[in-house]
Write a protein that holds these residues in place. Structure first.
Motif, PDB file in Angstrom:
ATOM      1  N   PHE A 187       0.775  -1.082   0.028  1.00 41.64           N
ATOM      2  CA  PHE A 187      -0.238  -0.158  -0.078  1.00 41.64           C
ATOM      3  C   PHE A 187       1.208   1.126  -0.165  1.00 41.64           C
TER       4      PHE A 187
ATOM      5  N   HIS B 231       1.085   5.922  -1.256  1.00 43.25           N
ATOM      6  CA  HIS B 231      -0.033   6.590  -1.972  1.00 43.25           C
ATOM      7  C   HIS B 231       1.382   7.337  -2.810  1.00 43.25           C
TER       8      HIS B 231
ATOM      9  N   ASP C  94      -6.919   1.816  -3.685  1.00 42.90           N
ATOM     10  CA  ASP C  94      -7.071   1.419  -2.561  1.00 42.90           C
ATOM     11  C   ASP C  94      -7.671   2.979  -2.404  1.00 42.90           C
TER      12      ASP C  94
ATOM     13  N   LEU D 259     -10.957   5.480   0.634  1.00 46.36           N
ATOM     14  CA  LEU D 259     -10.630   5.364   2.013  1.00 46.36           C
ATOM     15  C   LEU D 259     -12.310   5.293   1.807  1.00 46.36           C
TER      16      LEU D 259
ATOM     17  N   ALA E 249     -11.311   0.892   2.905  1.00 48.80           N
ATOM     18  CA  ALA E 249     -11.403   0.533   4.514  1.00 48.80           C
ATOM     19  C   ALA E 249     -12.081   1.856   5.508  1.00 48.80           C
TER      20      ALA E 249
ATOM     21  N   LEU F 195      -9.428  -3.303   4.995  1.00 50.37           N
ATOM     22  CA  LEU F 195      -9.436  -3.405   5.277  1.00 50.37           C
ATOM     23  C   LEU F 195     -10.096  -3.602   6.727  1.00 50.37           C
TER      24      LEU F 195
ATOM     25  N   GLN G  84      -5.966  -5.852   9.969  1.00 47.21           N
ATOM     26  CA  GLN G  84      -4.166  -4.567   9.935  1.00 47.21           C
ATOM     27  C   GLN G  84      -4.666  -5.103  11.543  1.00 47.21           C
TER      28      GLN G  84
ATOM     29  N   ALA H 212      -0.041  -1.507  13.019  1.00 50.03           N
ATOM     30  CA  ALA H 212       0.001  -0.106  11.564  1.00 50.03           C
ATOM     31  C   ALA H 212       0.192   0.405  11.543  1.00 50.03           C
ATOM     32  N   GLY H 213       0.686   1.247  10.188  1.00 49.67           N
ATOM     33  CA  GLY H 213      -0.004   2.601  10.171  1.00 49.67           C
ATOM     34  C   GLY H 213      -0.937   3.292   9.735  1.00 49.67           C
TER      35      GLY H 213
ATOM     36  N   GLY I 128       0.306  -5.233   9.345  1.00 53.85           N
ATOM     37  CA  GLY I 128       0.583  -4.376  10.759  1.00 53.85           C
ATOM     38  C   GLY I 128       1.467  -5.149  11.067  1.00 53.85           C
ATOM     39  N   GLY I 129       2.375  -3.865  11.529  1.00 53.99           N
ATOM     40  CA  GLY I 129       3.949  -4.465  11.215  1.00 53.99           C
ATOM     41  C   GLY I 129       4.810  -5.505  10.997  1.00 53.99           C
TER      42      GLY I 129
ATOM     43  N   TRP J 237      -0.147  -7.386   3.453  1.00 48.40           N
ATOM     44  CA  TRP J 237      -0.365  -6.346   2.549  1.00 48.40           C
ATOM     45  C   TRP J 237       0.821  -5.529   4.482  1.00 48.40           C
TER      46      TRP J 237
ATOM     47  N   GLY K 166       2.628  -1.074   4.739  1.00 47.41           N
ATOM     48  CA  GLY K 166       2.289  -0.059   4.244  1.00 47.41           C
ATOM     49  C   GLY K 166       3.097   0.603   4.769  1.00 47.41           C
ATOM     50  N   SER K 167       4.159   1.045   6.273  1.00 48.73           N
ATOM     51  CA  SER K 167       4.797   1.537   6.862  1.00 48.73           C
ATOM     52  C   SER K 167       6.248   1.160   5.834  1.00 48.73           C
TER      53      SER K 167
ATOM     54  N   TYR L  52       4.154  11.579  11.294  1.00 49.08           N
ATOM     55  CA  TYR L  52       3.014  11.558   9.573  1.00 49.08           C
ATOM     56  C   TYR L  52       3.160   9.113  10.254  1.00 49.08           C
ATOM     57  N   TYR L  53       1.723   9.502   9.388  1.00 50.72           N
ATOM     58  CA  TYR L  53       1.187   7.616  10.167  1.00 50.72           C
ATOM     59  C   TYR L  53       2.366   7.113   9.454  1.00 50.72           C
TER      60      TYR L  53
END
Ligand SMILES: Cc1cc2nc3c(=O)[nH]c(=O)nc-3n(C[C@H](O)[C@H](O)[C@H](O)COP(=O)(O)O)c2cc1C
Length: 371
Positions: A18, A20, A66, A68, A143, A165, A186, A190-191, A219-220, A239, A241-242, A332-333
């Motif tokens: 994931f 942006h 994705d 939101l 999500a 999610l 998730q 997770a971020g 997540g993690g 999946w 993101g961070s 930031y996330y």
């Protein structure tokens, strides 16, 4: 590492990214994983440009989008073309006082954008969906609640996988009932927006709740050993993101990226200060101030984002000076996996390292069985 999800989506490794950032999406897809572009901050025009660029880079390899789509969100007034509702005076004063106390300068006139909105209401997301369906996407994810029936129908008509999610087994069952093909379980590590249950507990719970619907773990997850752990828990892939935020391709603000590289797993916090819903991000003076007694309760989504976006823009503009007020506030996330993110690498290398480390774990297990 080959699972049913690989066959369904035509990918080599069930490693989902994931991001942006279109460069991360293309790099992971081209490395044999599956890139998913977060479309929430886009206008239909900018999304069209991003997806056209990705199409050119991946040349038929699969990727997704994705959105939101929160089931619960506040009307802002802007949906109907009316003037957006003003923010409460208390909230405006708190943000202004915060920026003054930390000595964050005003933005130059030409950089001052009007308080923006995110495409988080179904009305705002529909034009984005129209754009996405005009490209060869293979997956659409959402999500913050079950996707609208119209999204599910339109995706299925086109053979596009619908993913969602979730943070609890109950939410997973609801998503399954809404026709979702792929559940992303998730965990709280997770971020971004996240619940309270850990990945270790949530993944097997969700697998049990929705089997035979495939589940991805989120997540993690930063390393190949964690990918192996996720698969051991019953997930058909991961999946993440961070981990992409500290890749060469990411457009992460340089100051924030430095903070991430230095952070430990204890340096994140679930905070409602950016969007109004609990989201995990770097702990900073910003999140601490919103936890203080003087802080007002964050506004409901999407009003909190509309309130804080101009302040965030100001903070990021001046965060480059180490030790400055803006530097202290910058956040930031990012998830707890940030403690494992200690260097900048190309996204392809992250995928390759995950695969190599996963194989090492699998071989270790096999050797233990032989012994
Ligand atoms: C910077 C950032 C922004 C995110 N924004 C979204 C989003 O807009 N929509 C979404 O479905 N998930 C979003 N997420 C969550 C990711 O899809 C993913 O589930 C999560 O990052 C997995 O945990 P990890 O961060 O520990 O890898 C975001 C995550 C991060 C780190």
């Amino acid at each position: 590492m080959h699972t049913g999800v690989c066959d369904r989506l035509g990918i080599e490794f069930p490693i989902f990214a994931f991001s942006h950032c279109r460069d991360v999406v293309a790099a992971v897809t081209n490395a044999g994983g599956f890139g998913v572009l977060g479309a929430v901050a886009h206008t239909p025009g900018s999304l069209e440009a991003e997806l056209a660029w990705i199409d050119e880079q991946v040349r038929g390899k699969p990727y997704g989008v994705d959105l939101l789509l929160p089931v619960n969100f506040a009307e802002t007034g802007a949906e109907t073309g009316a003037r957006a509702r003003p923010f409460p005076a208390e909230h405006l004063a708190f943000v202004e006082d915060l920026l003054t106390r930390y000595g964050v300068p005003e933005l130059p006139e030409h950089l001052r954008a009007p308080a923006g909105s995110l495409s988080v209401s179904p009305q705002a997301a529909l034009p984005l969906l129209d754009v996405a369906f005009g490209h060869p996407i293979r997956l659409v994810a959402s999500a913050l609640g079950p996707p609208p029936p119209d999204l599910v129908r339109r995706a299925k008509d086109r053979g596009i996988v619908v993913a969602a999610l979730v943070g609890t087994a109950e939410h997973a069952r609801r998503q399954q009932a809404a026709g979702v093909d792929l559940i992303v379980a998730q965990g709280t590590e997770a971020g971004g927006h996240t619940g309270t249950i850990s990945t270790m507990v949530l993944v097997p719970e969700v697998v049990r709740a929705v089997s035979p619907t495939p589940v991805l773990a989120a997540g993690g997850i930063v390393t190949g050993a964690q990918v192996a752990a996720a698969m051991a828990l019953g997930a058909q892939g991961v999946w993440c993101g961070s981990v992409w935020l500290t890749t060469e391709e990411a457009e992460t603000d340089p100051t924030v990226q430095q903070k991430m590289l230095a952070a430990t797993s204890a340096d994140t916090v679930r905070s409602r200060s950016l969007t109004g819903k609990p989201a995990r991000m770097l702990r900073s003076a910003w999140t601490d101030e919103w936890e203080s007694e003087a802080a007002p309760a964050p506004l409901p989504m999407p009003l909190q984002t509309m309130l804080t976006a101009p302040a965030q823009q100001r903070i990021n503009r001046y965060a480059g000076t180490a030790g400055s007020g803006a530097y202290q506030l910058a956040t930031y996330y990012v998830g707890q996996g940030v403690g494992l993110m200690d260097r900048v690498r190309p996204a392809r290398q992250v995928v390759e390292q995950m695969v190599t480390d996963y194989l090492a774990v699998a071989e270790r297990f096999a050797a233990q069985l032989d012994a």
